[in-house]
Design a protein around this motif. Sequence first.
Motif, short mmCIF file in Angstrom:
data_model
loop_
_atom_site.label_atom_id
_atom_site.label_comp_id
_atom_site.label_asym_id
_atom_site.label_seq_id
_atom_site.Cartn_x
_atom_site.Cartn_y
_atom_site.Cartn_z
N PRO A 582 0.84 -1.20 0.00
CA PRO A 582 0.00 0.00 0.00
C PRO A 582 0.88 1.25 0.00
CG PRO A 582 -0.31 -1.28 2.04
CD PRO A 582 0.87 -1.86 1.32
N HIS A 583 0.34 2.35 -0.48
CA HIS A 583 0.96 3.66 -0.24
C HIS A 583 -0.02 4.49 0.56
CE1 HIS A 583 4.53 3.26 -2.68
NE2 HIS A 583 3.80 2.76 -3.67
N GLY A 584 0.51 5.40 1.34
CA GLY A 584 -0.33 6.33 2.09
C GLY A 584 -0.29 7.69 1.44
N TYR A 618 2.88 13.79 1.65
CA TYR A 618 3.85 12.69 1.64
C TYR A 618 3.15 11.34 1.79
CZ TYR A 618 3.43 12.30 6.73
OH TYR A 618 2.95 12.11 8.00
N CYS A 619 3.92 10.31 1.54
CA CYS A 619 3.43 8.94 1.72
C CYS A 619 3.62 8.54 3.17
CB CYS A 619 4.18 7.99 0.80
SG CYS A 619 3.81 6.24 1.12
N THR A 620 2.53 8.02 3.79
CA THR A 620 2.58 7.70 5.22
C THR A 620 2.99 6.26 5.52
OG1 THR A 620 0.24 7.18 5.04
CG2 THR A 620 0.81 9.37 5.90
N ASP A 621 2.97 5.41 4.51
CA ASP A 621 3.21 3.98 4.76
C ASP A 621 4.60 3.62 4.23
OD1 ASP A 621 3.21 1.20 4.91
OD2 ASP A 621 1.13 1.01 4.25
N PHE A 622 5.47 3.23 5.13
CA PHE A 622 6.87 2.98 4.74
C PHE A 622 6.90 1.93 3.62
CE2 PHE A 622 11.20 1.90 4.71
CZ PHE A 622 11.88 2.92 5.32
N CYS A 623 7.34 2.36 2.43
CA CYS A 623 7.12 1.51 1.27
C CYS A 623 8.43 1.07 0.59
CB CYS A 623 6.23 2.22 0.26
SG CYS A 623 6.82 3.85 -0.19
N SER A 624 9.52 1.74 0.87
CA SER A 624 10.78 1.35 0.23
C SER A 624 11.91 2.08 0.96
CB SER A 624 10.81 1.78 -1.24
OG SER A 624 10.97 3.19 -1.32
N LEU A 626 13.54 4.39 -0.16
CA LEU A 626 13.42 5.81 -0.49
C LEU A 626 12.01 6.34 -0.20
CD1 LEU A 626 15.59 5.81 -3.71
CD2 LEU A 626 16.23 6.63 -1.44
N HIS A 627 11.35 5.69 0.76
CA HIS A 627 10.00 6.12 1.18
C HIS A 627 10.01 7.57 1.64
CE1 HIS A 627 6.41 6.41 3.69
NE2 HIS A 627 7.18 6.71 4.71
N GLN A 628 11.08 7.96 2.32
CA GLN A 628 11.15 9.32 2.85
C GLN A 628 11.20 10.36 1.73
OE1 GLN A 628 10.46 9.33 5.82
NE2 GLN A 628 11.28 11.10 6.91
N GLU A 629 11.64 9.92 0.54
CA GLU A 629 11.68 10.82 -0.62
C GLU A 629 10.32 10.94 -1.31
OE1 GLU A 629 14.06 8.93 0.36
OE2 GLU A 629 15.88 10.14 0.27
N MET A 630 9.35 10.14 -0.86
CA MET A 630 8.05 10.11 -1.52
C MET A 630 7.21 11.27 -0.99
SD MET A 630 5.82 6.75 -2.25
CE MET A 630 4.34 6.82 -3.23
N GLN A 631 7.38 12.44 -1.60
CA GLN A 631 6.78 13.66 -1.08
C GLN A 631 6.55 14.68 -2.19
OE1 GLN A 631 10.15 15.04 1.52
NE2 GLN A 631 10.19 16.75 0.09
CU LIG Z 1 5.03 5.00 -0.32
#
Ligand SMILES: [Cu+2]
Length: 666
Positions: A582-584, A618-624, A626-631
């Motif tokens: 999932p992505h948040g 931003y994406c709330t669900d740790f997904c990879s 580079l999740h922190q870059e998902m913004q």
């Molecule tokens: Cu994500």
Amino acid sequence: MKIIQLFGISAFASLAFLGSCKPKGTETAVSGDAAEKVYVAPGKYDEVYNFVSGGFNGQMNVYGLPSGRLLKVVPIFSVNPENGYGYSEETKPMLETSHGFIPWDDQHHLELSQTNGEQDGRWIFANANNTPRVARVNLKTFRTEEIIELPNSAGNHSSPFITENTEYVVAGTRFAVPTDDMNGDVPINSFKENFKGVISFIGVNKETGDMNLSFQIEAPGVNFDLSHAGKGKSHGWFFFSCYNSEQANTLLEVNASQNDKDFIMAVNWKKAEEYLKAGKGRKVKTQYAHNKFDESTQTATSKMEQEVTVLSAKELKDICYFMPTPKSPHGCDVDPTGEYIVGSGKLAALIPVHSFTKMLKAIENKEFAGEYDGIPILKYESTLYGEVQKPGLGPLHTEFDGKGNAYTSFFVSSEVVKWDIKTLKVLDRQPTFYSVGHLMVVGGDTKKPYGKYLVAYNKITKDRFLPTGPELTQSAQLYDISGDKMKLLLDFPTFGEPHYAQAVPASLIKDNQVKFYNIADNKHPYATKGEAESKVVRQGNKVHVYMTSIRSHFAPDNIEGIKVGDEVYFHVTNLEQDWDVPHGFAIKGNQNAELLIMPGETCTLKWVPKKPGMWPMYCTDFCSALHQEMQGYVRVSPAGSNVPLTYSLNNKADNAKSPVKTAVTK
Ligand SMILES: [Cu+2]
């Protein structure tokens, strides 16, 4: 009156006091091999799914047994910020009612679907006690798919119990109330004249599970408490416990505890079906919401139904019968053969067991002790198979193991008692810690219980877990019931307030799981099926953002030209096509929750920015990694500003050609 005298003036004050007694031997209750029996090694699955009602949190909790590990919280009647249920535009309609949007309810009982009286692992049904509703959760997705409101009802407690082929989900009103087509604005002391106890039969489509309110039966104004369907030989009948046969409307703890016996109402629903076909029902104008989640559009819709057919038990003499049952009966349970109907009187010092065969004979021979508000009362001796003597104090609920044994919970004496259904002899008793309400055997209310485990769901857990302020956690206790004597194996804390629960061997559910939604089948009107299709569209003050998410970026990820006064809809499609990715999606200052978008799904978050500024998302669900870059950023300008509406895709090839795109204005 015996029990009242025994306990003092107020039976319930005494129940509460006795309930807090600490049984002896709390430290030594667990034997040496218990740890081994509940240990599920890392990487191994539990043997059983345990679905536990969430009570006043309005949700359903899913545990693995025997480990007691919490696997998931499934929102049903309450909004859930964890996954945006009731917050996303797609799921808001699930919580619509005839009173408008309601973000909460009190969820008491659960019942798994059955085929031929055996669990089939397809759906689980849940009741809402406060604003009467019944929900269906799909066990392929663990999502609430349908909620139907119940008219002419209040306090939907004896619900959602089902017939042996899931023909009907049945619900009885706890509060007798004037029906919706009567003027409810009447003096409360006109109870006997104006208040009715209505039970609902909700038909279930065999293939799809879709529910519809088939008919209701209007019965005398008593309080229906719990119910179970007949099975096997008693298939075609339903049994409801009821208290307050006194028809009191004030200080019920005393005034509804006067009669030595209240009733179990036996309902011949096959007969009721015949009357329905013959047009004997009265059409009652009312309003009740019917909400459905469509998996292909991933969107719920809410429809207001306008009418229900009500059959009168008083007029149609032979659909309802009262079986006298001592005293303020709570649980109403039918054994696996369908022959024995067990009533557990909260204030009774014994457990009465009615015989279905004797009941039919008594009806045939008209062995009546009179009438109650036009409904025949069968003679107690005529339907009684026998009584379990001195079983304990405060019997509540009974489940079965399929080996001829019954297990009853006792709130006041804090114990589970095992007894033989045929001989009515007590075989074993084990203390609970401390006040047990519901109990559950795996498959214990079906024709073929799986047995092996029993779980007691307890209130008042002083000394059992680390304290957490004024309120302590509630607890479940797991017993091994495979031998002659029950063995306590485990305590585990529960989430919310547990009432009834269900459990099913994992094999019936675990291999049927939807792992992700196929993006090609996504029929959501705002789906974005590839990054190149993402866009921003303005329609007046409404701005629709067609957004995609894939590890690890959103497209678009920068938007400028939003103005104060705009309503922004982020329609986020998760492009992933793999299990458990999932992505948040969340944006600063939104008076809402996040979205949690499953792979292949589209979800919509509404955002109405209140002031100009720079608003990160931003994406709330740790997904990879580079999740922190998902913004990304959304720039908001004052109302009337002429900053053009533009957006940029975070797609390298596309960015190289034209990094910033201009939004479409319609
Ligand atoms: Cu994500």
